[in-house]
Design a protein around this motif. Structure first.
Motif, PDB file in Angstrom:
ATOM      1  N   PHE A  68       0.820  -1.198   0.000  1.00  0.00           N
ATOM      2  CA  PHE A  68       0.000   0.000   0.000  1.00  0.00           C
ATOM      3  C   PHE A  68       0.857   1.253   0.000  1.00  0.00           C
ATOM      4  N   ARG A  69       0.304   2.306  -0.588  1.00  0.00           N
ATOM      5  CA  ARG A  69       0.836   3.649  -0.406  1.00  0.00           C
ATOM      6  C   ARG A  69      -0.364   4.565  -0.200  1.00  0.00           C
ATOM      7  N   ILE A  70      -0.339   5.298   0.887  1.00  0.00           N
ATOM      8  CA  ILE A  70      -1.423   6.200   1.246  1.00  0.00           C
ATOM      9  C   ILE A  70      -1.042   7.603   0.781  1.00  0.00           C
ATOM     10  N   TYR A  71      -1.944   8.267   0.072  1.00  0.00           N
ATOM     11  CA  TYR A  71      -1.657   9.602  -0.444  1.00  0.00           C
ATOM     12  C   TYR A  71      -2.754  10.556   0.022  1.00  0.00           C
ATOM     13  N   LEU A  72      -2.332  11.618   0.707  1.00  0.00           N
ATOM     14  CA  LEU A  72      -3.258  12.611   1.246  1.00  0.00           C
ATOM     15  C   LEU A  72      -3.235  13.856   0.374  1.00  0.00           C
ATOM     16  N   ASP A  73      -4.381  14.206  -0.165  1.00  0.00           N
ATOM     17  CA  ASP A  73      -4.527  15.420  -0.964  1.00  0.00           C
ATOM     18  C   ASP A  73      -4.358  16.645  -0.056  1.00  0.00           C
ATOM     19  N   GLN A  74      -3.408  17.505  -0.406  1.00  0.00           N
ATOM     20  CA  GLN A  74      -3.162  18.725   0.359  1.00  0.00           C
ATOM     21  C   GLN A  74      -3.343  19.974  -0.504  1.00  0.00           C
TER      22      GLN A  74
END
Length: 224
Positions: A68-74
């Motif tokens: 997994f890779r978690i990506y947070l929209d900023q």
């Protein structure tokens, strides 16, 4: 204590799509082949034997370790209506769950348009409001968690001055504009949801609601 995992199997898989290409044991049905000496008896497909009188061995897809890779929209729009702090909470929860299967799972952040190809399943936490080429941007294996505020989902039908934080443009809006906005948003949400379900999983979270039960109810999380 209950344990959870992130669901990665497409909710609406393409017809005939296989989840893995390698043969092995412990996964889903792959194919039948003629029985060979040394094959485990428990792998014999007895229904095929009843129909043909010949022994066949059931082969299954080899289970693959999830990555997994978690990506947070900023992006700027995420800084409105409390979305970013709430999304950070959601991303932290998903990261903890992902690391139960993938100790190397990581959390990244930035604008969705800065996404680069990577290994494993992309878990994207975003409001999804940027006018981006989402079908090209999202990989074939994705879990899309869309975070919106109640105000964005159901704006009051009163006159106001709307400002686009991405472009800086302002636009006076009234009842008609608010209704047109809700129709356009509904169509956009429907398209994003369908795209995500064809490639993995999707959930729509409202700022302030408890994320764990919402993610479980919408199929992004599964009980172990």
């Amino acid at each position: 204590m209950a344990r959870y995992r992130i669901a990665t199997k497409p909710y609406l898989p393409y017809p005939g799509e296989r989840l893995a290409r390698r043969k092995g044991l412990g996964g889903e049905f792959y194919e039948l082949r003629p029985y060979a000496p040394g094959d485990e008896v428990r792998r014999v497909h007895w229904r095929a034997y009843a129909k043909t009188g010949r022994l066949f061995t059931r082969l299954e897809t080899a289970p693959e370790r999830a990555r997994f890779r978690i990506y947070l929209d900023q992006s700027p729009s995420m800084r409105l209506h409390g979305k970013l702090p709430y999304a950070q909470e959601v991303a932290a929860l998903l990261l903890r769950i992902a690391r139960q299967e993938d100790p190397l799972a990581r959390l990244e952040g930035g604008s969705p348009e800065e996404l680069r190809p990577g290994k494993g399943v992309l878990v994207l936490v975003t409001d999804g409001l940027d006018p981006l080429p989402w079908p090209r941007l999202l990989p074939r294996r994705v879990v899309l968690v869309q975070v919106l505020s109640p105000l964005e989902l159901d704006p009051p039908p009163t006159e106001a001055l709307l400002k686009d934080v991405e472009t800086g443009e302002t636009l006076p809006v009234g009842r008609e504009e608010a209704e047109a906005y809700k129709e356009a948003l509904a169509a956009h949400l429907k398209a994003l949801r369908l795209l995500a379900l064809l490639r993995g999983r999707y959930a729509l979270l409202r700022v302030g609601e408890p994320p764990l039960p919402a993610l479980l109810r919408q199929g992004v999380l599964e009980l172990l």
